[in-house]
Design a protein around this motif. Structure first.
Motif, mmCIF file in Angstrom:
data_model
loop_
_atom_site.group_PDB
_atom_site.id
_atom_site.type_symbol
_atom_site.label_atom_id
_atom_site.label_comp_id
_atom_site.label_asym_id
_atom_site.label_seq_id
_atom_site.Cartn_x
_atom_site.Cartn_y
_atom_site.Cartn_z
ATOM 1 N N LEU A 1 48.112 35.135 47.135
ATOM 2 C CA LEU A 1 46.744 34.771 47.493
ATOM 3 C C LEU A 1 46.053 34.085 46.327
ATOM 4 N N THR A 2 46.256 34.570 45.125
ATOM 5 C CA THR A 2 45.656 33.951 43.941
ATOM 6 C C THR A 2 46.141 32.520 43.780
ATOM 7 N N GLU A 3 47.422 32.311 43.949
ATOM 8 C CA GLU A 3 47.984 30.961 43.852
ATOM 9 C C GLU A 3 47.361 30.049 44.913
ATOM 10 N N LEU A 4 47.222 30.559 46.105
ATOM 11 C CA LEU A 4 46.612 29.798 47.195
ATOM 12 C C LEU A 4 45.165 29.428 46.866
ATOM 13 N N ALA B 1 39.867 34.494 40.421
ATOM 14 C CA ALA B 1 40.062 33.129 40.927
ATOM 15 C C ALA B 1 38.961 32.772 41.919
ATOM 16 N N LEU B 2 38.601 33.719 42.768
ATOM 17 C CA LEU B 2 37.498 33.479 43.708
ATOM 18 C C LEU B 2 36.168 33.321 42.977
ATOM 19 N N ARG C 1 51.009 43.944 45.721
ATOM 20 C CA ARG C 1 50.811 43.220 44.463
ATOM 21 C C ARG C 1 51.337 41.797 44.580
ATOM 22 N N GLN C 2 52.490 41.648 45.203
ATOM 23 C CA GLN C 2 53.054 40.318 45.392
ATOM 24 C C GLN C 2 52.165 39.486 46.325
ATOM 25 N N GLY C 3 51.612 40.130 47.361
ATOM 26 C CA GLY C 3 50.708 39.431 48.266
ATOM 27 C C GLY C 3 49.470 38.919 47.547
#
Length: 190
Positions: free
Chosen positions: A70-73, A130-131, A64-66
């Motif tokens: 990834l979303t932030e990136l 986000a994608l 979940r943290q990963g």
């Protein structure tokens, strides 16, 4: 407002997640155990169980943290890039290469986390959304369903490139990413 006790609880929980991730990146997921995590945070094993039901719940927290990272990136690169699709793909690939054990947990290890379901954790949904936003805007998609379908294709292609590279099957090359993004542009213009 949180109490000092709640803050200590959250800090210890984050320590467990951080240590699990560090161990996995250095030694692989097989080295991550509740006993090892307890040793790493200098507590007894029952303390781990105060935070997580079992090892797999620790891994799920790491996943979940990963996805939050990834979303932030994704959001960062979408705003900064002149060529958002290429930048996004390279960012995704770099994320997988810099965090191979995390990427494995997120995408290839069996997990109790459900994808594309009603109870999918918010962090997983947020990455996909986000994608969809980036790809839908870049490709000029008129409907959410079209943008989501194109996003699934893009994500699958990026995942394929990342997985093949991590497995040592192919080198990462600029022309692969350019061709992938070119295919997306061709598809979206039809």
């Amino acid at each position: 407002m949180t109490t000092p006790r709640e803050r200590r609880y959250r800090i210890r929980e984050q320590q467990i997640i951080d240590h699990a991730r560090r161990i996995a990146e250095a030694e692989g997921w097989s080295a991550v155990s509740t006993r090892r995590l307890a040793q790493e945070i200098d507590h007894s094993q029952p303390v781990i169980y105060q935070h997580f039901r079992n090892r797999e719940h620790v891994v799920a927290a790491v996943v979940r943290q990963g996805f939050a990272e990834l979303t932030e990136l994704i959001r960062e690169h979408a705003q900064q890039a002149d060529a958002p699709l290429e930048s996004l793909c390279w960012s995704y690939l770099n994320f997988s290469w810099q965090n191979p054990a995390l990427y494995e947990a997120m995408f290839t290890r069996p997990t109790a986390l459900e994808f594309a379901a009603e109870n999918t954790p918010a962090e997983l949904r947020d990455s996909f959304e986000a994608l969809v936003e980036v790809i839908g805007n870049e490709a000029g998609m008129k409907t959410y369903d079209d943008a989501a379908a194109l996003t699934e294709f893009f994500w699958a292609a990026c995942h394929g490139l990342a997985s093949l590279h991590l497995a040592g099957r192919i080198p990462a090359r600029q022309d692969q990413v350019a061709r992938l993004c070119g295919m997306i542009r061709i598809y979206s213009s039809e």
